[in-house]
Design a protein around this motif. Structure first.
Motif, short mmCIF file in Angstrom:
data_model
loop_
_atom_site.label_atom_id
_atom_site.label_comp_id
_atom_site.label_asym_id
_atom_site.label_seq_id
_atom_site.Cartn_x
_atom_site.Cartn_y
_atom_site.Cartn_z
N GLU A 6 -0.47 9.18 -6.02
CA GLU A 6 -0.03 10.62 -5.53
C GLU A 6 0.65 11.65 -6.97
O GLU A 6 1.64 11.22 -8.43
CB GLU A 6 0.99 10.72 -4.52
N ASP A 48 0.30 -1.22 0.18
CA ASP A 48 -0.08 -0.12 0.42
C ASP A 48 1.04 1.04 -0.03
O ASP A 48 0.50 2.29 -0.87
CB ASP A 48 -0.78 -0.08 1.50
N TYR A 49 1.66 1.35 0.64
CA TYR A 49 2.97 2.74 1.14
C TYR A 49 3.35 2.55 -1.07
O TYR A 49 2.94 3.97 -1.26
CB TYR A 49 3.65 2.21 2.57
N LYS A 73 0.44 4.46 -3.13
CA LYS A 73 -0.41 4.90 -2.51
C LYS A 73 1.34 6.44 -3.25
O LYS A 73 0.98 7.39 -3.48
CB LYS A 73 -0.26 5.55 -1.03
N HIS A 74 2.50 6.17 -3.16
CA HIS A 74 3.29 6.98 -3.40
C HIS A 74 3.55 7.30 -4.78
O HIS A 74 4.39 8.00 -5.45
CB HIS A 74 5.21 6.55 -3.17
#
Length: 627
Positions: free
Chosen positions: A456, A448-449, A452-453
């Motif tokens: 963005e 998930d990290y 998300k990055h």
């Protein structure tokens, strides 16, 4: 055959080859510089026996459906030659025959299909492709394929510009974008990563070929050092000895999977295209599947998604500890500071490699790359139909391969996993393997990290070239840290709680793979620099439950039914008139039924079919409750 006696003097590029499609002979080599066989002329059609599949790799199956395409492929080393895997890059084009300035007698079709290929000793796929595409376009623009001087110039230019090139830096990964991969596959990229660590038979499938090889090689680029130094033994296979073997229409295959059951053999009849010869063999190194059959229905195959985690008992993820004290199950809050990037792998000694004592690969001080593609585990970015027999060859213990022909996809029993690149789906028939690959809470946080990055909106940052977080190099750094941390954790005493964050069943399976045993058999003093533990270890929180539920809803069939029911309910609420009561009532009933079924399975332990169970009970489809 001493074809390449002085590799260093000849440079990184071995040959420039032109492959064409002959209306009677099929795909064949039309020109090579230098000649593929030293005693032959430049326009000879003859090939070294080890490279007999070269024409079918350079000019791929179904190429007539596209105006142009690009292929990455691997060839085995020649007998007696002092070299390893040969890396091939091919650029294909087709033009109308009537546009040719010089039309030879053997041009009888309306279109002319040809490929220009580079055979190299270095895995600079994207760099070779960039140079080759320009020359291929210029070669076709001549509209006279007898003008081969431009190809000789290409050979000299490439060897002049690439000689002395080190396999470091961004040029190795040119054209391979982990950002695009994560945007498409999202969290499933981590599942692919762990699948290859387990050395399973993985088949990628999509058309055209450039999408196929791009996705496959991008996944491999996530493994530290793999592209640069880990593929030198990835194409050690033996071509079939007789062309007559290629015309058999009936074939018996050995099916290989992860379950530990008695040996069985399978029979498959193929009538549409020529296939390899009849082959019945027994594999003493790998186990056949418990429930594989070429006649299996679609329901016997399940698209892997995070929801399978909900069918596993809680103590499985924590190494069997019922106390809930494992790293992923602590009932307190995990709240990493937003905007703080993961610490990347240590940079000390970066780029310094030496010959591995056990693996034989060029390794860094941490023992990477892992020796995955060695000892019969193949990497074939593109497989021609003529290589189909390799999927069941008893000397091949596994593979990561790409195919565009539907025949490969239909014969699922020959692969542990089929990756549908178009749909971003991973299909796995063995329920035991699906359990091994279930993402833990820490894995989901990590995935998930990354997502998300990547998702963005950072376009302005990347335009000025200063972007780091969420960029391709950053993503590879995170996977580097993932591997370093995993390896470090396996060296710790009483590391059950640490390893539970990667999945205890997964770690147990990985520890008996060839690549881990080779790594573990040698000492790597630099590993003391690595902090053990999952990069996203931490205490379990409500946010983790939300994350797991979100992934499950988005990626499982049951989750999709919930979404459909909710949409139906929403539409009914805004309706007016007499039908409102009935419509809303029916929709709410549907949604309630779907949700009840969903939550009931969250609390249920996984159902593992016993060997004595009926065929119906063993089907993967029976593992899911029906809403």
């Amino acid at each position: 055959m001493e074809v390449h006696g002085k590799e260093e003097l000849r440079g990184p590029v071995l040959h420039i080859v032109v492959v064409g499609f002959h209306h009677k002979k099929g795909c064949q080599v039309e020109y090579s510089y230098p000649p593929l066989l030293p005693e032959e002329a430049h326009d000879s059609n003859n090939l070294p026996e080890e490279w007999k599949y070269l024409p079918f790799l350079a000019l791929p199956d179904g190429a007539h459906n596209y105006q142009e395409d690009t292929v990455y492929f691997h060839l085995p080393p020649l007998a007696g030659a002092d070299m390893k895997c040969v890396y091939g890059v091919s650029c294909y084009r087709q033009i109308e025959a009537k546009s040719l300035k010089v039309r030879l007698a053997d041009v009888t079709r309306e279109t002319v299909q040809k490929s220009v290929a580079v055979l190299s000793r270095v895995p600079l796929y994207g760099l070779l492709q960039a140079k080759l595409q320009l020359i291929t376009h210029a070669y076709f623009d001549e509209k006279d394929f007898s003008q081969i001087s431009i190809l000789k110039e290409l050979y000299e230019h490439m060897n002049g510009s690439l000689r002395g090139t080190t396999l470091e830096g961004s040029q190795v990964f040119l054209g391979l974008s982990p950002r695009d991969l994560i945007l498409h596959f999202r969290h499933k990229v981590l599942i692919l990563f762990k699948l290859i660590l387990l050395e399973k038979k993985v088949l990628f499938y999509v058309s055209p070929v450039h999408r196929l090889v791009g996705a496959l090689m991008t996944v491999l680029s996530l493994f530290p050092g793999m592209i640069e130094h880990g593929l030198v033994d990835s194409s050690h296979y033996r071509p079939k000895s007789s062309v007559s073997e290629d015309i058999s229409l009936v074939e018996e295959f050995v099916s290989v999977s992860v379950t530990d059951v008695a040996d069985t053999s399978m029979e498959l009849r193929v009538e549409e295209v020529p296939t390899p010869s009849q082959r019945t063999a027994e594999n003493h190194h790998l186990k056949p599947p418990s429930q594989a059959s070429p006649d299996s229905s679609e329901s016997d195959w399940e698209t892997l998604d995070p929801s399978v985690l909900e069918e596993i008992p809680k103590d499985t993820e924590t190494g069997g500890s019922g106390s809930g004290s494992g790293g992923a199950e602590l009932p307190e809050t995990f709240d990493p500071a937003p905007g703080v990037p993961i610490t990347v792998q240590p940079q000390g000694g970066h780029g310094v490699v030496s010959q591995g004592l056990v693996s034989g690969l060029e390794e860094d001080q941490y023992g990477l790359p892992l020796a995955v593609f060695t000892k019969g585990y193949l990497c074939l970015p593109y497989m021609a139909l003529q290589q189909h027999h390799l999927l069941s060859d008893v000397t091949v213990r596994g593979f990561v391969a790409g195919a565009t022909n539907v025949l490969f996809r239909q014969q699922r029993h020959l692969s542990d996993a089929i990756v549908d690149v178009e749909e971003a789906k991973i299909q796995i028939g063995d329920p035991e393997l699906r359990k091994l690959l279930s993402l833990t809470t820490a894995d989901l946080r990590f995935a998930d990290y990354l997502v998300k990055h990547v998702t963005e909106n950072r376009e302005d940052v990347f335009l000025d070239g200063t972007g780091w977080e969420g960029g391709d190099e950053w993503i590879r750094a995170q996977f580097g840290l993932y591997v370093h941390s995993l390896l470090s954790s396996t060296l710790q005493e009483d590391a059950d709680k640490l390893l539970a964050d990667w999945g205890t069943p997964f770690v147990s399976a990985w520890r008996i793979t060839h690549n881990y045993r080779v790594w573990f058999s040698n000492k790597h003093p630099a590993m003391v620099e690595i902090t053990p533990g999952h990069p996203f270890q931490g205490q379990y929180s409500a946010a983790d439950l939300k994350l797991r539920f979100s992934h499950s809803v988005q990626n499982s069939e049951r989750g999709k039914k919930i979404g459909a029911a909710v949409i139906t309910t929403s539409r009914s609420v805004v309706q007016t008139g007499k039908a409102v009561g009935q419509s809303v009532g029916g929709a709410l009933t549907s949604a309630k039924s779907a949700m009840s079924s969903w939550f009931s399975t969250l609390a249920q332990p996984a159902i593992v079919a016993s060997p004595t169970a009926s065929p119906e009970a063993q089907s993967p489809s029976t593992l899911e409750a029906k809403p």
